[in-house]
Motif scaffolding. Sequence first.
Motif, PDB file in Angstrom:
ATOM      1  N   GLY A  47       0.824  -1.210   0.000  1.00 23.07           N
ATOM      2  CA  GLY A  47       0.000   0.000   0.000  1.00 23.07           C
ATOM      3  C   GLY A  47       0.854   1.255   0.000  1.00 23.07           C
ATOM      4  N   ILE A  48       1.965   1.233   0.754  1.00 22.34           N
ATOM      5  CA  ILE A  48       2.896   2.362   0.740  1.00 22.34           C
ATOM      6  C   ILE A  48       3.474   2.546  -0.662  1.00 22.34           C
ATOM      7  N   ALA A  49       3.781   1.422  -1.326  1.00 24.66           N
ATOM      8  CA  ALA A  49       4.311   1.500  -2.690  1.00 24.66           C
ATOM      9  C   ALA A  49       3.296   2.137  -3.634  1.00 24.66           C
ATOM     10  N   VAL A  50       2.023   1.792  -3.482  1.00 26.93           N
ATOM     11  CA  VAL A  50       0.978   2.400  -4.313  1.00 26.93           C
ATOM     12  C   VAL A  50       0.907   3.903  -4.057  1.00 26.93           C
ATOM     13  N   PHE A  51       1.005   4.299  -2.802  1.00 25.60           N
ATOM     14  CA  PHE A  51       0.991   5.723  -2.460  1.00 25.60           C
ATOM     15  C   PHE A  51       2.155   6.459  -3.119  1.00 25.60           C
ATOM     16  N   GLY A  68      -6.126   6.196   3.960  1.00 28.80           N
ATOM     17  CA  GLY A  68      -6.456   4.805   4.260  1.00 28.80           C
ATOM     18  C   GLY A  68      -5.312   4.077   4.947  1.00 28.80           C
ATOM     19  N   LEU A  69      -4.076   4.349   4.521  1.00 30.54           N
ATOM     20  CA  LEU A  69      -2.915   3.728   5.153  1.00 30.54           C
ATOM     21  C   LEU A  69      -2.780   4.153   6.609  1.00 30.54           C
ATOM     22  N   VAL A  70      -3.040   5.417   6.888  1.00 27.63           N
ATOM     23  CA  VAL A  70      -2.936   5.902   8.266  1.00 27.63           C
ATOM     24  C   VAL A  70      -3.959   5.195   9.151  1.00 27.63           C
ATOM     25  N   VAL A  71      -5.182   5.018   8.650  1.00 26.31           N
ATOM     26  CA  VAL A  71      -6.216   4.332   9.432  1.00 26.31           C
ATOM     27  C   VAL A  71      -5.798   2.893   9.722  1.00 26.31           C
ATOM     28  N   VAL A  72      -5.328   2.180   8.680  1.00 23.55           N
ATOM     29  CA  VAL A  72      -4.887   0.792   8.871  1.00 23.55           C
ATOM     30  C   VAL A  72      -3.691   0.732   9.813  1.00 23.55           C
TER      31      VAL A  72
END
Length: 219
Positions: A47-51, A68-72
């Motif tokens: 997900g970080i890579a997608v960001f 979304g990453l921060v929430v997860v």
Amino acid sequence: SPDYTSRLGRARHSLICYSRMTAEARSILVPSVRPGFLNGESPFVYGIAVFLALVQISIAASQIVLAGLVVVWLYLVSRDAVSLRSLPYDVPFAAYAVLTIASAWFSFDPWASFPATKELLLLVVPYLLMSSVRKGETLESLCLLLVGVADLAALLGLWQFKFGDLSDINHRIHGFVGHYMTYAGLLMGTGILALAGFLFSPPRSRHRWFYLGRFLLVG
């Protein structure tokens, strides 16, 4: 009594099922380490890579993914699946965040100022990386991804320069994003990252000359 024993048995069975489900979820989010490109890393790192890839393509889309990453990530921290690590610039980051929120609160129009504080989410990115990435090779893979997408943006800018409509000041090369200043800033930042990759990589690193070529292309 039999009824009490039955209830106790059902509660114990539910607790065992919940523990197994939690263990399975953790095994998916934080798998065991394996060698290879991004192997051994959790889907969260993907997900970080997608960001990082979207930063060069769409600022709005990258912000949605980051939120979304921060929430997860907060969920994982609360479940002790990842650990929150302290960084040398914790105090400057905290001071900057407090001053930003205070300036928005005491501005002439707080309702118009507060939406701009969403940029503070970017301060969380180093903590996401440090608490989630398991291997040093993964950080280099993420850097290569960021630089590679910037190369595509640079090539698109060259195409726009050759074949695009640049008849006036309002029509300039802008890559994937909507404004030329955002485009130039992203290329500049990524170019500095590529130059640093060339200068500080080991002499026999297979990616050293890749970084130099990407720096020259982006520059």
